[in-house]
Design a protein around this motif. Structure first.
Motif, mmCIF file in Angstrom:
data_model
loop_
_atom_site.group_PDB
_atom_site.id
_atom_site.type_symbol
_atom_site.label_atom_id
_atom_site.label_comp_id
_atom_site.label_asym_id
_atom_site.label_seq_id
_atom_site.Cartn_x
_atom_site.Cartn_y
_atom_site.Cartn_z
ATOM 1 N N UNK A 85 -15.514 -2.701 -7.457
ATOM 2 C CA UNK A 85 -16.526 -2.261 -6.491
ATOM 3 C C UNK A 85 -15.881 -1.499 -5.340
ATOM 4 N N UNK A 86 -14.675 -1.913 -4.955
ATOM 5 C CA UNK A 86 -13.945 -1.182 -3.923
ATOM 6 C C UNK A 86 -13.677 0.240 -4.384
ATOM 7 N N UNK A 87 -13.323 0.399 -5.652
ATOM 8 C CA UNK A 87 -13.099 1.730 -6.201
ATOM 9 C C UNK A 87 -14.378 2.563 -6.124
ATOM 10 N N UNK A 88 -15.530 1.973 -6.403
ATOM 11 C CA UNK A 88 -16.799 2.698 -6.312
ATOM 12 C C UNK A 88 -17.036 3.201 -4.895
ATOM 13 N N UNK A 89 -16.731 2.362 -3.903
ATOM 14 C CA UNK A 89 -16.911 2.751 -2.502
ATOM 15 C C UNK A 89 -15.981 3.912 -2.158
ATOM 16 N N UNK A 90 -14.727 3.811 -2.559
ATOM 17 C CA UNK A 90 -13.785 4.895 -2.272
ATOM 18 C C UNK A 90 -14.218 6.194 -2.946
ATOM 19 N N UNK A 91 -14.682 6.115 -4.178
ATOM 20 C CA UNK A 91 -15.160 7.314 -4.866
ATOM 21 C C UNK A 91 -16.365 7.920 -4.156
ATOM 22 N N UNK A 92 -17.246 7.077 -3.624
ATOM 23 C CA UNK A 92 -18.418 7.567 -2.899
ATOM 24 C C UNK A 92 -18.018 8.302 -1.623
ATOM 25 N N UNK A 93 -16.847 7.961 -1.080
ATOM 26 C CA UNK A 93 -16.334 8.641 0.110
ATOM 27 C C UNK A 93 -15.441 9.830 -0.246
ATOM 28 N N UNK A 94 -15.214 10.048 -1.548
ATOM 29 C CA UNK A 94 -14.396 11.173 -1.980
ATOM 30 C C UNK A 94 -12.919 10.838 -2.117
ATOM 31 N N UNK A 95 -12.587 9.560 -2.284
ATOM 32 C CA UNK A 95 -11.200 9.129 -2.430
ATOM 33 C C UNK A 95 -11.046 8.323 -3.720
ATOM 34 N N UNK A 96 -9.791 8.095 -4.110
ATOM 35 C CA UNK A 96 -9.530 7.234 -5.255
ATOM 36 C C UNK A 96 -8.247 6.454 -5.003
ATOM 37 N N UNK A 97 -8.085 5.373 -5.755
ATOM 38 C CA UNK A 97 -6.865 4.578 -5.674
ATOM 39 C C UNK A 97 -5.709 5.353 -6.276
ATOM 40 N N UNK A 98 -4.546 5.104 -5.740
ATOM 41 C CA UNK A 98 -3.323 5.636 -6.301
ATOM 42 C C UNK A 98 -2.292 4.526 -6.243
ATOM 43 N N UNK A 99 -1.619 4.290 -7.346
ATOM 44 C CA UNK A 99 -0.622 3.237 -7.411
ATOM 45 C C UNK A 99 0.744 3.881 -7.556
ATOM 46 N N UNK A 100 1.690 3.404 -6.769
ATOM 47 C CA UNK A 100 3.055 3.907 -6.841
ATOM 48 C C UNK A 100 4.012 2.739 -6.668
ATOM 49 N N UNK A 101 5.243 2.900 -7.097
ATOM 50 C CA UNK A 101 6.200 1.812 -6.914
ATOM 51 C C UNK A 101 6.354 1.483 -5.431
ATOM 52 N N UNK A 102 6.418 0.215 -5.115
ATOM 53 C CA UNK A 102 6.552 -0.199 -3.719
ATOM 54 C C UNK A 102 7.810 0.373 -3.094
ATOM 55 N N UNK A 103 8.834 0.575 -3.887
ATOM 56 C CA UNK A 103 10.082 1.116 -3.359
ATOM 57 C C UNK A 103 9.927 2.553 -2.861
ATOM 58 N N UNK A 104 8.840 3.226 -3.245
ATOM 59 C CA UNK A 104 8.600 4.597 -2.800
ATOM 60 C C UNK A 104 7.978 4.642 -1.410
ATOM 61 N N UNK A 105 7.594 3.488 -0.885
ATOM 62 C CA UNK A 105 6.963 3.416 0.427
ATOM 63 C C UNK A 105 7.999 2.922 1.433
ATOM 64 N N UNK A 106 8.381 3.763 2.408
ATOM 65 C CA UNK A 106 9.380 3.325 3.380
ATOM 66 C C UNK A 106 8.932 2.058 4.102
ATOM 67 N N UNK A 107 9.835 1.109 4.218
ATOM 68 C CA UNK A 107 9.549 -0.124 4.941
ATOM 69 C C UNK A 107 8.708 -1.120 4.178
ATOM 70 N N UNK A 108 8.519 -0.925 2.878
ATOM 71 C CA UNK A 108 7.620 -1.807 2.121
ATOM 72 C C UNK A 108 8.086 -3.244 2.138
ATOM 73 N N UNK A 109 9.398 -3.480 2.120
ATOM 74 C CA UNK A 109 9.891 -4.852 2.111
ATOM 75 C C UNK A 109 9.623 -5.523 3.462
ATOM 76 N N UNK A 110 9.738 -4.766 4.545
ATOM 77 C CA UNK A 110 9.438 -5.316 5.866
ATOM 78 C C UNK A 110 7.987 -5.756 5.955
ATOM 79 N N UNK A 111 7.090 -4.955 5.372
ATOM 80 C CA UNK A 111 5.670 -5.311 5.386
ATOM 81 C C UNK A 111 5.432 -6.645 4.704
#
Length: 84
Positions: free
Chosen positions: A47-73
């Motif tokens: 349902x969250x995906x439906x809401x994002x699509x209604x706003x013109x966005x979509x989910x994107x999944x990427x390796x956590x290591x590609x996000x700076x500071x992901x381990x700190x989070x």
């Protein structure tokens, strides 16, 4: 870490939609949009995906290591006890 609820609320408001209008466009209930914007941890991903699509966005999944500071989070997240 992404504040998905804040993201949805900000883009909904930028597009001039009420929560009810977004719910209707996404095919979800008003209460779902409200809970999503409040970052309720049990909202349904489909349902969250439906809401994002209604706003013109979509989910994107990427390796956590590609996000700076992901381990700190992860380390800074409050620990929650499970109910069981």
């Amino acid at each position: 870490m992404l504040d998905l609820g804040g993201f949805v609320k900000r883009h909904r408001q930028e597009q001039g939609m009420t929560q009810q209008q977004l719910a209707d466009k996404a095919g979800v209930g008003l209460n779902f949009v409200y809970q999503l914007e409040k970052n309720k941890p049990t909202v349904q991903l489909d349902l969250t995906q439906n809401v994002l699509l209604a706003l013109g966005f979509e989910f994107s999944v990427q390796p956590a290591s590609a996000v700076p500071g992901w381990m700190n989070d992860l380390e800074e997240r409050p620990k929650r006890e499970l109910p069981w």
